[in-house]
Design a protein around this motif. Structure first.
Motif, mmCIF file in Angstrom:
data_model
loop_
_atom_site.group_PDB
_atom_site.id
_atom_site.type_symbol
_atom_site.label_atom_id
_atom_site.label_comp_id
_atom_site.label_asym_id
_atom_site.label_seq_id
_atom_site.Cartn_x
_atom_site.Cartn_y
_atom_site.Cartn_z
ATOM 1 N N VAL A 88 45.055 53.036 -21.173
ATOM 2 C CA VAL A 88 43.631 52.802 -20.935
ATOM 3 C C VAL A 88 43.346 51.322 -20.701
ATOM 4 O O VAL A 88 42.414 50.968 -19.966
ATOM 5 N N LEU A 89 44.139 50.449 -21.292
ATOM 6 C CA LEU A 89 43.975 49.026 -21.010
ATOM 7 C C LEU A 89 44.348 48.720 -19.565
ATOM 8 O O LEU A 89 43.710 47.877 -18.915
ATOM 9 N N SER A 90 45.358 49.396 -19.059
ATOM 10 C CA SER A 90 45.680 49.248 -17.628
ATOM 11 C C SER A 90 44.519 49.716 -16.767
ATOM 12 O O SER A 90 44.165 49.070 -15.768
ATOM 13 N N ASN A 91 43.900 50.843 -17.153
ATOM 14 C CA ASN A 91 42.746 51.347 -16.409
ATOM 15 C C ASN A 91 41.588 50.350 -16.442
ATOM 16 O O ASN A 91 40.871 50.168 -15.455
ATOM 17 N N ALA A 92 41.389 49.713 -17.592
ATOM 18 C CA ALA A 92 40.283 48.766 -17.734
ATOM 19 C C ALA A 92 40.455 47.555 -16.822
ATOM 20 O O ALA A 92 39.474 46.906 -16.446
ATOM 21 N N MET A 93 41.710 47.261 -16.460
ATOM 22 C CA MET A 93 41.971 46.099 -15.606
ATOM 23 C C MET A 93 41.962 46.426 -14.114
ATOM 24 O O MET A 93 41.887 45.516 -13.288
ATOM 25 N N LEU A 94 42.033 47.715 -13.768
ATOM 26 C CA LEU A 94 42.118 48.098 -12.357
ATOM 27 C C LEU A 94 40.931 47.558 -11.563
ATOM 28 O O LEU A 94 39.771 47.771 -11.917
#
Length: 601
Positions: A263-269
């Protein structure tokens, strides 16, 4: 906290209502109930405790013909958590469910009692159904009676009411508490206080605004504002219910700790570009002429705000203050010219935070929400919003919501600080951001070590969580996590404050969880922990360095950036609280007395 569901159609109403309530269990509750009306009349069932008790009571009941139904999970505000105080509440021929607090219920109750009305419960909600029936006897028009009723109410509410006087309708009203209406291809109507209750059922939904009320019946929604009917905007509801599955984990909280990396990866997209930060939600002019930042939040979100204050002052070089939302609205706050007012909320429905935001909106401040739920009340109220993209969080104790809040706040601090930071410092932060998904991956070795050592921490007379700098708010968050799910007493302190009083409590039965990052004030922390060790404290050190005075060591990775250590230690603290609570036999996902979404003061 508290959940509402409603349904109009030919489906098995009992199962549809119970299914919706199951999806709202994560919000926290102490009793539940449903009321249904069809050609055979009104049927109602209530039970204190878990939803399974209500399911057992309704096991022999079926309701497959056309009809209507409402349901509720209650988190006690007025009156004890028992069956009498559970919703729905009954009048002579009507039932009501309600989220929120009716502030003038004592006045209304007194008026009705003088007219001979008897009350069964201790709740504020029961006054609604009796007031409705009082007005209906006068006007003999159920919808007019409902309008008169909500006109008398003061406070926050989401209301569903059914009555034999209008057997095919559900009346509804919203003021300060969320309520969503939805329909499917068969013209069935669904109602919920969260879209989680509607997923897999409704195809399109409308999110009601404060002051809206009306009635639903087969295939139709009628929504009014100040007596005038409006055409509601309907939007698709495209999610499915797979999110609710534990996928092999023991608890949703455990699953959500493991999900943090993704989810942290998603937050950075789309936000973390090759060399800089980009938020499409924020225009350059929005961040211009900001001389002060005020953060306002509650609970875990408050700890994210405290952490963010270090980042904004350090990276963006802007004066920053942090307010507890439940106190802010009553202190007659002075909001200075040039303030950016940032509210943080997982649910977007936190009552105190929402009211603080409304107060800020009446000033000259620009307002920004950091939130996980689109279309929530806080999102709709703020000037602009940065969504955290954590996905639905079922565990009451927040994990991935906190992680994504911290990431988004860090990125925002970098965006605001790009003119004040050196190019080298800015580039170092961008590189560190890219490492965060890896830093939050749960190591099997680390998790197994925490499982083994957790058995040491099941007794004693309390915990101190200590840290310095940005790790002090993380210590506060670690203490809160442990309190929430283990029911053990825990406090967070700045490491340097121990000798200013708390050290008087230290002995071998006082457990101290020490955050000792190598990148931030390591020697200062080491000296503070040595003071505790000299007084026989039981010490668990979370650090990348060997430390001979620790009774237990949980090793983290060596890294060059404090935020990489911050996020890795965050995961360790979450796992430690989880494993202690599991050993104590607690319901980790639904701890006692707590609610996921705090929609009352």
């Amino acid at each position: 906290m508290c959940g509402i569901v409603g349904y109009v159609g030919e489906g098995e109403k009992k199962e549809i209502l119970l299914s919706g309530l199951r999806e709202l269990e994560y919000r926290g509750y102490d009793s539940a109930g449903i009321a249904l009306m069809d050609q055979a009349g009104i049927h109602h069932f209530k039970a204190a405790g878990k939803l399974s008790y209500l399911e057992a009571k309704t096991a022999e009941f079926t309701s497959a013909s056309f009809g209507i139904g409402i349901g509720h999970t209650r988190w006690a505000t007025h009156g004890k958590p028992n069956e009498i105080n559970a919703h729905p509440h009954l009048g002579k021929y009507s039932f009501v469910v309600h989220n929120g607090i009716i502030e003038n219920y004592q006045e209304l109750k007194g008026r009705l009692q003088k007219k001979g009305v008897s009350f069964l419960s201790q709740t504020d909600t029961e006054v609604i159904v009796h007031l409705f029936e009082y007005y209906n006897e006068i006007h003999t028009d159920p919808f007019c009676a409902f309008e008169k009723t909500i006109g008398d109410l003061q406070g926050a509410y989401a209301i569903l009411l059914i009555t034999k006087a209008s057997p095919n309708h559900i009346f509804f009203a919203k003021e300060g508490s969320p309520l969503i209406l939805g329909t499917d291809a068969q013209n069935h109507v669904y109602i919920g206080s969260s879209d989680a209750a509607l997923i897999g059922k409704a195809h399109t939904v409308t999110y009601l605004e404060d002051g809206q009320y009306g009635r639903v019946y087969k295939g139709a929604l009628e929504i009014f504002v100040q007596g005038k009917q409006i055409l509601p905007p309907m939007v698709p509801l495209q999610r499915n219910t797979l999110y609710a599955q534990k996928e092999g984990y023991r608890f949703f909280m455990e699953k959500e700790i493991y999900e943090q990396s993704s989810v942290l990866s998603n937050a950075m997209l789309g936000r973390l570009r090759e060399k800089d930060i980009f938020f499409e939600e924020i225009t350059p002019s929005f961040l211009s002429h900001i001389s002060h930042i005020t953060f306002c939040a509650c609970g875990t979100s408050y700890h994210a705000a405290l952490s963010a204050a270090y980042l904004f002052e350090r990276l963006a070089q802007v004066s920053t203050s942090v307010e507890i939302a439940s106190e802010f609205r009553y202190k007659k706050p002075y909001i200075q010219e040039g303030t950016l007012f940032i509210v943080i909320s997982q649910s977007g429905e936190t009552a105190d935070t929402l009211e603080a935001l409304k107060r800020a909106k009446r000033s000259t401040a620009k307002t920004l929400a950091i939130c996980n739920v689109d279309n929530s009340s806080i999102v709709r109220t703020a000037d602009t919003t940065l969504l955290t993209r954590a996905g639905i969080e079922k565990g009451v104790a927040s994990t991935k919501a906190f992680a994504t809040q911290m990431l988004v706040l860090w990125m925002l601090a970098l965006e605001m600080g790009k003119e004040t930071m050196t190019s080298t410092e800015y580039a170092e932060n961008i590189r560190a951001l890219r490492k965060i998904p890896t830093a939050t991956q749960v190591s099997t070795e680390t998790h197994e070590r925490i499982q083994r050592l957790s058995k040491r921490y099941l007794h004693g007379h309390g915990f101190f969580f200590i840290g310095r700098d940005i790790f002090y708010p993380l210590a506060l968050e670690g203490a809160l996590k442990l309190k929430e799910i283990s029911y053990l007493h825990a406090e967070g302190y700045p490491s340097g404050e121990m000798k200013h009083g708390p050290i008087a409590l230290v002995d071998s039965e006082l457990f101290t969880i020490c955050l000792m990052p190598k990148t931030t004030l390591y020697e200062k922390n080491r000296s503070n922990v040595e003071e505790l060790s000299a007084r026989d404290a039981t010490i668990c050190a979370i650090t990348p360095e060997p430390f001979s005075l620790a009774d237990d060591l949980i090793y983290t990775k060596h890294t060059e950036h404090p935020m990489c250590e911050f996020f890795e230690m965050m995961v360790v603290l979450q796992l430690l609280s989880l494993e202690i609570a599991i050993r104590l036999g607690n319901d980790v996902d639904m701890p006692r007395n707590l609610a996921k979404s705090v929609t009352v003061e």
